[in-house]
Every structure is written in structure tokens, then in C-alpha cells.
Design an enzyme around this catalytic site. Structure first.
Site, PDB file in Angstrom:
ATOM      1  N   ALA A 179      40.396  39.365  36.110  1.00  0.00           N
ATOM      2  CA  ALA A 179      39.243  38.934  36.895  1.00  0.00           C
ATOM      3  C   ALA A 179      39.728  38.705  38.322  1.00  0.00           C
ATOM      4  O   ALA A 179      40.921  38.489  38.554  1.00  0.00           O
ATOM      5  CB  ALA A 179      38.668  37.654  36.308  1.00  0.00           C
ATOM      6  N   GLY A 195      41.484  39.575  32.279  1.00  0.00           N
ATOM      7  CA  GLY A 195      40.219  40.251  32.018  1.00  0.00           C
ATOM      8  C   GLY A 195      40.374  41.758  31.852  1.00  0.00           C
ATOM      9  O   GLY A 195      39.557  42.395  31.186  1.00  0.00           O
ATOM     10  N   GLU A 248      41.383  42.242  28.352  1.00  0.00           N
ATOM     11  CA  GLU A 248      40.211  41.899  27.538  1.00  0.00           C
ATOM     12  C   GLU A 248      39.152  43.003  27.581  1.00  0.00           C
ATOM     13  O   GLU A 248      38.517  43.312  26.576  1.00  0.00           O
ATOM     14  CB  GLU A 248      39.638  40.564  28.025  1.00  0.00           C
ATOM     15  N   GLU A 258      46.716  34.247  32.224  1.00  0.00           N
ATOM     16  CA  GLU A 258      45.856  33.188  32.771  1.00  0.00           C
ATOM     17  C   GLU A 258      46.546  31.830  32.782  1.00  0.00           C
ATOM     18  O   GLU A 258      46.263  30.987  33.627  1.00  0.00           O
ATOM     19  CB  GLU A 258      44.555  33.084  31.952  1.00  0.00           C
TER      20      GLU A 258
HETATM   21  N1  CO8 Z   1      42.467  39.215  41.514  1.00  0.00           N
HETATM   22  C1  CO8 Z   1      42.391  39.447  42.841  1.00  0.00           C
HETATM   23  N2  CO8 Z   1      43.292  40.189  43.517  1.00  0.00           N
HETATM   24  C2  CO8 Z   1      44.304  40.730  42.818  1.00  0.00           C
HETATM   25  C3  CO8 Z   1      44.446  40.519  41.444  1.00  0.00           C
HETATM   26  C4  CO8 Z   1      43.461  39.737  40.764  1.00  0.00           C
HETATM   27  N3  CO8 Z   1      43.497  39.519  39.440  1.00  0.00           N
HETATM   28  N4  CO8 Z   1      45.548  41.170  41.024  1.00  0.00           N
HETATM   29  C5  CO8 Z   1      46.082  41.763  42.110  1.00  0.00           C
HETATM   30  N5  CO8 Z   1      45.330  41.506  43.199  1.00  0.00           N
HETATM   31  C6  CO8 Z   1      45.552  41.950  44.580  1.00  0.00           C
HETATM   32  C7  CO8 Z   1      46.709  41.202  45.222  1.00  0.00           C
HETATM   33  O1  CO8 Z   1      46.274  39.958  45.696  1.00  0.00           O
HETATM   34  C8  CO8 Z   1      47.102  42.153  46.313  1.00  0.00           C
HETATM   35  O2  CO8 Z   1      46.176  42.039  47.369  1.00  0.00           O
HETATM   36  P1  CO8 Z   1      46.704  41.882  48.911  1.00  0.00           P
HETATM   37  O3  CO8 Z   1      47.393  43.167  49.178  1.00  0.00           O
HETATM   38  O4  CO8 Z   1      45.446  41.680  49.687  1.00  0.00           O
HETATM   39  O5  CO8 Z   1      47.641  40.736  48.922  1.00  0.00           O
HETATM   40  C9  CO8 Z   1      46.892  43.522  45.673  1.00  0.00           C
HETATM   41  O6  CO8 Z   1      45.988  43.307  44.592  1.00  0.00           O
HETATM   42  C10 CO8 Z   1      48.153  44.122  45.129  1.00  0.00           C
HETATM   43  O7  CO8 Z   1      48.743  43.185  44.255  1.00  0.00           O
HETATM   44  P2  CO8 Z   1      50.262  42.704  44.383  1.00  0.00           P
HETATM   45  O8  CO8 Z   1      50.722  42.807  45.803  1.00  0.00           O
HETATM   46  O9  CO8 Z   1      50.389  41.390  43.712  1.00  0.00           O
HETATM   47  O10 CO8 Z   1      50.985  43.849  43.529  1.00  0.00           O
HETATM   48  P3  CO8 Z   1      52.364  43.742  42.744  1.00  0.00           P
HETATM   49  O11 CO8 Z   1      52.681  45.138  42.319  1.00  0.00           O
HETATM   50  O12 CO8 Z   1      53.360  42.975  43.527  1.00  0.00           O
HETATM   51  O13 CO8 Z   1      52.031  42.844  41.426  1.00  0.00           O
HETATM   52  C11 CO8 Z   1      50.725  42.170  39.512  1.00  0.00           C
HETATM   53  C12 CO8 Z   1      51.159  43.320  40.456  1.00  0.00           C
HETATM   54  C13 CO8 Z   1      51.920  41.692  38.689  1.00  0.00           C
HETATM   55  C14 CO8 Z   1      49.660  42.741  38.595  1.00  0.00           C
HETATM   56  C15 CO8 Z   1      50.155  40.994  40.340  1.00  0.00           C
HETATM   57  O14 CO8 Z   1      49.197  41.503  41.241  1.00  0.00           O
HETATM   58  C16 CO8 Z   1      49.495  39.918  39.527  1.00  0.00           C
HETATM   59  O15 CO8 Z   1      50.159  39.098  38.907  1.00  0.00           O
HETATM   60  N6  CO8 Z   1      48.134  39.883  39.502  1.00  0.00           N
HETATM   61  C17 CO8 Z   1      47.372  38.864  38.834  1.00  0.00           C
HETATM   62  C18 CO8 Z   1      47.374  39.044  37.334  1.00  0.00           C
HETATM   63  C19 CO8 Z   1      46.603  37.927  36.677  1.00  0.00           C
HETATM   64  O16 CO8 Z   1      46.955  36.764  36.746  1.00  0.00           O
HETATM   65  N7  CO8 Z   1      45.492  38.284  35.986  1.00  0.00           N
HETATM   66  C20 CO8 Z   1      44.655  37.320  35.288  1.00  0.00           C
HETATM   67  C21 CO8 Z   1      43.507  36.927  36.160  1.00  0.00           C
HETATM   68  S1  CO8 Z   1      42.512  35.641  35.444  1.00  0.00           S
HETATM   69  C22 CO8 Z   1      41.479  36.429  34.380  1.00  0.00           C
HETATM   70  O17 CO8 Z   1      41.515  37.624  34.235  1.00  0.00           O
HETATM   71  C23 CO8 Z   1      40.533  35.571  33.622  1.00  0.00           C
HETATM   72  C24 CO8 Z   1      39.440  36.378  32.952  1.00  0.00           C
HETATM   73  C25 CO8 Z   1      38.515  35.497  32.183  1.00  0.00           C
HETATM   74  C26 CO8 Z   1      37.290  35.073  32.969  1.00  0.00           C
HETATM   75  C27 CO8 Z   1      36.165  34.756  32.035  1.00  0.00           C
HETATM   76  C28 CO8 Z   1      35.321  33.583  32.472  1.00  0.00           C
HETATM   77  C29 CO8 Z   1      34.257  33.202  31.434  1.00  0.00           C
END
Ligand code: CO8
Length: 262
Positions: free
Chosen positions: A69, A113, A116, A136
Site C-alpha cells: 500500500a 498489500g 496480498e 508491515e
Molecule cells: N509506498 C509508497 N512509496 C513506496 C513504497 C510504498 N509501499 N515502496 C516503495 N516506494 C517508493 C520509495 O519511496 C521510492 O520513492 P522515492 O524515489 O520518491 O524516494 C521509490 O518507490 C523506490 O523505492 P526505493 O528507493 O525504496 O527502492 P529500493 O530498491 O531501495 O527498495 C523496497 C525497494 C525494499 C521494496 C523498498 O522500497 C521498501 O521497503 N518499500 C516498502 C515495502 C513495505 O513496507 N510495504 C508494506 C506497505 S504497508 C501495506 O502494504 C499495508 C497494506 C494493508 C492496508 C489495508 C488497510 C485496511
């Protein structure tokens, strides 16, 4: 194709009875924003209703199926806003409600997400680069669209607890070993493999493929005895179709069946 053009965060194409939905927010690793979730839902429901479509494939980019998400969008939301958001609440359920078969073709990150979403599809074909996870916990929350439920049913308690509590990622080989994905192929072959699986499904009787999907999904919701009864009744009911007559006649006559969804 009018409805196809309206989307900003996904790209939809229909080719040979297969609707291919590509998540397309490359700058955010296909993070599931409210807009993306809304568009994806609309595309899925349109494809489900479109007579030209017989199978659906959801994919992302080579680097990411979806990294979860949209954290930036969620970070400042209040309890009330999250609670009231329909998009989050019934997203997974609505995908599972799609009656036509849906395949997830996963390359790169399928996290939170994103994992999921893939699990809400009927099955997952993964590239060797795929990484699955429910990270998460690292954000001070937990999975919210099935990561504690569908993942547990797919891989069992030990691995699901491990992933949900440590937030570690599972690579494609472990995901296949654990039963999370049905096949793993080299990254370059992913779309070919997924589209050919979709094509195979598209050639079947849609009445039969929908019924098969319904029966398998039923196994997660009921007892073995009730599930078997459901399956048997569904099996009987297919003898009311022309496609059953055609399928069995074609076998006897050593030719390809011509299913007409009748
Ligand atoms: N949300 C928003 N932006 C994101 C996300 C995300 N989940 N993942 C990556 N991005 C963005 C980064 O912020 C970055 O943007 P910017 O260049 O502007 O800084 C761009 O994408 C590229 O990402 P990275 O520079 O971080 O790329 P890396 O190759 O270094 O890392 C990773 C890749 C490991 C995937 C890393 O981006 C990461 O850890 N991302 C987050 C993963 C995460 O925690 N996902 C879980 C999110 S929470 C969720 O999904 C809950 C769902 C349930 C909701 C239901 C409610 C009822």
C-alpha cells in the site's frame, strides 16, 4: 476500448480473450495508492463483465509487482479515515469475487498489500526474481488485506508467523517450495508463461472454469463434507451444458472441442 484509456495508474489490454492489467506507477514501485486500487477494481469488474474476456492476468514491472500500500499516502491518515476507507476494507474480497479466473504474474517485489493482492488472485506465477513479504511490522502495523489469513492458508503457520513477525522476504524458490506460487520461471519468460497459462484457460468452457474456481475457493470456507457436496452438485450441474456434450464428444472423436459457453 474506451474504458481502457481512462486509467492513469494501470494499463489494460485485451488480446485473444485475455485481459492483461499492468500496474503502472514505476516511480513508487507500483505502491497501491487509493487511485490505483480504485482503477484496478474498476478494470477487474469491467473485464469480468466483458464478453470478450475469458481470463485475466495482473502484473507489475520487472522490478516490482507492487511494494505494498502507498505508505506516503497512508502515513498521516487517522483511525477514522482508515476505518471509513472502503477501498482498503473490501479490496481483497472484491478481487476474490471476480468470477473469471485471475492469474498474478509476479516479478520483483510483492510486499505488504502487493503480496496480498497476488494472493487474492487465483494463482501466482513468479519469476526467479520475485520476493514476497509482509513487512508491515516494520512500520508499526500489521497486514490488512489478507497477509495474516491467506498467507497462513497458503504456507502454514510456521512460515506465516515468521514472515508476519520478522517482516523478512521469501524468495521465489522458497515461495514455490512453500506452496505460495504455482510455478517459477526465468524473469524473461514470465509474461510468456503467464499469458500462455491464461490462453489455455481462455480456451476452456467459461462455465466450467468459473465453476472450478468457485469449487476450489469453497474449500477455504467450509468443511470437507460440505465442500465435497458442493463439488458434486456443481459437477452434476455441468451436465446441463452443451459444452459438456461437446467436450466429451470431441474426446471420443479425437478432435479439439469447440466450447461456446452454452
Ligand atoms: N509506498 C509508497 N512509496 C513506496 C513504497 C510504498 N509501499 N515502496 C516503495 N516506494 C517508493 C520509495 O519511496 C521510492 O520513492 P522515492 O524515489 O520518491 O524516494 C521509490 O518507490 C523506490 O523505492 P526505493 O528507493 O525504496 O527502492 P529500493 O530498491 O531501495 O527498495 C523496497 C525497494 C525494499 C521494496 C523498498 O522500497 C521498501 O521497503 N518499500 C516498502 C515495502 C513495505 O513496507 N510495504 C508494506 C506497505 S504497508 C501495506 O502494504 C499495508 C497494506 C494493508 C492496508 C489495508 C488497510 C485496511
Amino acid at each position: 476500448k474506451a474504458w481502457i484509456m481512462a486509467f492513469e495508474t494501470i494499463i489494460v489490454d485485451i488480446e485473444d480473450h485475455v485481459a492483461l492489467i499492468k500496474l503502472n506507477r514505476p516511480d513508487a514501485l507500483n505502491a497501491l495508492s487509493q487511485q490505483l486500487i480504485g482503477e484496478l477494481q474498476e478494470a477487474l469488474e469491467s473485464a469480468d463483465a466483458n464478453d470478450k474476456v475469458r481470463c485475466i492476468v495482473i502484473t507489475g514491472s520487472e522490478k516490482a509487482f507492487a511494494a505494498g500500500a502507498d505508505i506516503k499516502e497512508m502515513s498521516t491518515m487517522s483511525f477514522a479515515e482508515v476505518n471509513l476507507s472502503n477501498l482498503f476494507a473490501d479490496f481483497g474480497d472484491r478481487i476474490q469475487e471476480i468470477r473469471k479466473p485471475v492469474i498474478a504474474a509476479v516479478s520483483g517485489y510483492a510486499l505488504g498489500g502487493g503480496c496480498e493482492l497476488a494472493m487474492a488472485c487465483d494463482f501466482i506465477i513468479a519469476s526467479e526474481t520475485a520476493k514476497f513479504g509482509q513487512p508491515e511490522i516494520n512500520l508499526g502495523v500489521i497486514a490488512g488485506i489478507g497477509g495474516s489469513q491467506r498467507l497462513t492458508r497458503a504456507v502454514g503457520k510456521a512460515k506465516s508467523m515468521d514472515m508476519n513477525l520478522t517482516g523478512r522476504f521469501m524468495d521465489a524458490a522458497e515461495a514455490e517450495r512453500s506452496g505460495l506460487v504455482s510455478r517459477v520461471v526465468p524473469a524473461k519468460k514470465l509474461m510468456e508463461e503467464a499469458m500462455s497459462a491464461a490462453q489455455k484457460i481462455a480456451e476452456k468452457s467459461l462455465i466450467a472454469s468459473r465453476t472450478a474456481k468457485e469449487a476450489v475457493n469453497r474449500s477455504f470456507e467450509t468443511t470437507l463434507r460440505e465442500g465435497l457436496l458442493f463439488e458434486r452438485r456443481a459437477f452434476h450441474s455441468l451436465f446441463a451444458t452443451e459444452d459438456q456434450k461437446e467436450g466429451m464428444a470431441a474426446f471420443a472423436e479425437k478432435r479439439e472441442p469447440q466450447f461456446r459457453d452454452r
